[in-house]
Design a protein around this motif. Structure first.
Motif, mmCIF file in Angstrom:
data_model
loop_
_atom_site.group_PDB
_atom_site.id
_atom_site.type_symbol
_atom_site.label_atom_id
_atom_site.label_comp_id
_atom_site.label_asym_id
_atom_site.label_seq_id
_atom_site.Cartn_x
_atom_site.Cartn_y
_atom_site.Cartn_z
ATOM 1 N N UNK A 201 -33.199 22.306 30.098
ATOM 2 C CA UNK A 201 -34.201 21.736 29.197
ATOM 3 C C UNK A 201 -33.765 22.103 27.785
ATOM 4 N N UNK A 202 -33.394 21.104 26.993
ATOM 5 C CA UNK A 202 -32.713 21.377 25.722
ATOM 6 C C UNK A 202 -33.528 20.948 24.504
ATOM 7 N N UNK A 203 -33.521 21.825 23.496
ATOM 8 C CA UNK A 203 -34.181 21.550 22.227
ATOM 9 C C UNK A 203 -33.403 22.166 21.065
ATOM 10 N N UNK A 204 -32.802 21.321 20.263
ATOM 11 C CA UNK A 204 -32.231 21.710 18.975
ATOM 12 C C UNK A 204 -32.722 20.700 17.937
ATOM 13 N N UNK A 205 -32.507 21.013 16.677
ATOM 14 C CA UNK A 205 -32.830 20.067 15.615
ATOM 15 C C UNK A 205 -33.492 20.690 14.402
ATOM 16 N N UNK A 206 -34.333 21.697 14.623
ATOM 17 C CA UNK A 206 -35.045 22.303 13.499
ATOM 18 C C UNK A 206 -34.078 22.965 12.520
ATOM 19 N N UNK A 207 -33.128 23.722 13.030
ATOM 20 C CA UNK A 207 -32.149 24.361 12.149
ATOM 21 C C UNK A 207 -31.103 23.365 11.661
ATOM 22 N N UNK A 208 -30.741 22.421 12.514
ATOM 23 C CA UNK A 208 -29.770 21.397 12.112
ATOM 24 C C UNK A 208 -30.256 20.655 10.874
ATOM 25 N N UNK A 209 -31.556 20.395 10.805
ATOM 26 C CA UNK A 209 -32.103 19.636 9.695
ATOM 27 C C UNK A 209 -32.451 20.451 8.469
ATOM 28 N N UNK A 210 -32.195 21.757 8.514
ATOM 29 C CA UNK A 210 -32.517 22.620 7.373
ATOM 30 C C UNK A 210 -31.611 22.311 6.181
ATOM 31 N N UNK A 211 -32.126 22.577 4.984
ATOM 32 C CA UNK A 211 -31.323 22.347 3.782
ATOM 33 C C UNK A 211 -30.318 23.460 3.535
ATOM 34 N N UNK A 212 -30.588 24.642 4.074
ATOM 35 C CA UNK A 212 -29.678 25.764 3.883
ATOM 36 C C UNK A 212 -28.307 25.461 4.480
ATOM 37 N N UNK A 213 -27.263 25.700 3.702
ATOM 38 C CA UNK A 213 -25.899 25.445 4.180
ATOM 39 C C UNK A 213 -25.559 26.312 5.384
ATOM 40 N N UNK A 214 -26.225 27.442 5.513
ATOM 41 C CA UNK A 214 -25.961 28.347 6.634
ATOM 42 C C UNK A 214 -26.330 27.699 7.965
ATOM 43 N N UNK A 215 -27.401 26.905 7.959
ATOM 44 C CA UNK A 215 -27.902 26.293 9.179
ATOM 45 C C UNK A 215 -27.515 24.826 9.339
ATOM 46 N N UNK A 216 -27.448 24.108 8.240
ATOM 47 C CA UNK A 216 -27.461 22.646 8.280
ATOM 48 C C UNK A 216 -26.305 22.035 9.075
ATOM 49 N N UNK A 217 -26.652 21.069 9.898
ATOM 50 C CA UNK A 217 -25.687 20.246 10.628
ATOM 51 C C UNK A 217 -26.090 18.799 10.362
ATOM 52 N N UNK A 218 -25.184 18.016 9.795
ATOM 53 C CA UNK A 218 -25.492 16.634 9.472
ATOM 54 C C UNK A 218 -25.726 15.784 10.706
#
Length: 205
Positions: free
Chosen positions: A74-91
């Motif tokens: 059961x998979x959930x990602x996206x909150x950190x991917x969408x962050x503005x911080x360069x440390x977290x952000x994934x386009x």
């Protein structure tokens, strides 16, 4: 019968960041499964990691598959991917790529999958570090992946947004992580989708 292993895979929302002990969705899920399937050995692993994005998830999916050989992920990602911080952000382009690879490797290993869209946030003052207008784009990509691979989808973003009491009771002080009340709602939505999948796995063992 042989045991069943379920891996709850994701970021701090899966982990249960700052949640009341035993009240995160994975703990509630584990207790309900034991109640409903007392004669079936079912292990539910919380493999949520605080601060992770889909990039980190892709890096560890092979180890997760090797270590647990899950029947269901059961998979959930996206909150950190969408962050503005360069440390977290994934386009979005990389997010799409990461989801494809994680899903393909999981399905090839024989695991079933359920996808969840990330929950919305409360946009007030300096918190949180993501915005709903951005987050919804990641939700749409997750919906597309569910359609592409024929996977069950839990649109948790829409579920939270549709609650008559609004978001405040469902989220912690930071406007992003889930409260006790929110995790009860979260768990109920997961279980409605996961229970028939579990029953199918049991019937095929």
């Amino acid at each position: 019968m042989d045991g069943i292993t379920i891996v709850c895979f994701g970021d701090s929302i899966t982990y249960g960041y700052c949640a009341e002990y035993g009240k995160d969705y994975v703990s509630l899920f584990r207790a309900k499964v034991k109640e409903d399937f007392p004669d079936v050995p079912i292990a539910i692993k919380n493999r949520g990691v605080n601060g992770e994005s889909s990039r980190a998830g892709l890096k560890r999916i092979d180890d997760e598959l090797k270590s647990y050989n899950p029947d269901l992920i059961i998979m959930l990602f996206g909150s950190n991917d969408g962050a503005y911080s360069a440390w977290y952000h994934v386009g979005l382009e990389e997010f799409s790529f990461n989801y494809d690879r994680i899903i393909e490797r999981s399905l090839q290993s024989g695991s079933k999958m359920i996808l969840i869209t990330p929950t919305p946030v409360i946009e007030e003052e300096d918190m949180p570090f993501i915005e709903n207008s951005v987050l919804v784009k990641y939700c749409e990509l997750i919906k597309e992946k569910a359609g592409k691979y024929g996977l069950p989808l839990i649109d948790m973003n829409s579920v939270f947004n549709s609650q008559p009491g609004g978001l405040k009771p469902l989220l912690q002080w930071d406007g992003q992580h889930i409260s006790t009340e929110g995790y009860e709602l979260f768990f109920n939505e997961v279980y409605k989708t996961a229970k028939p999948v579990i029953e199918d796995i049991i019937n095929k063992k």
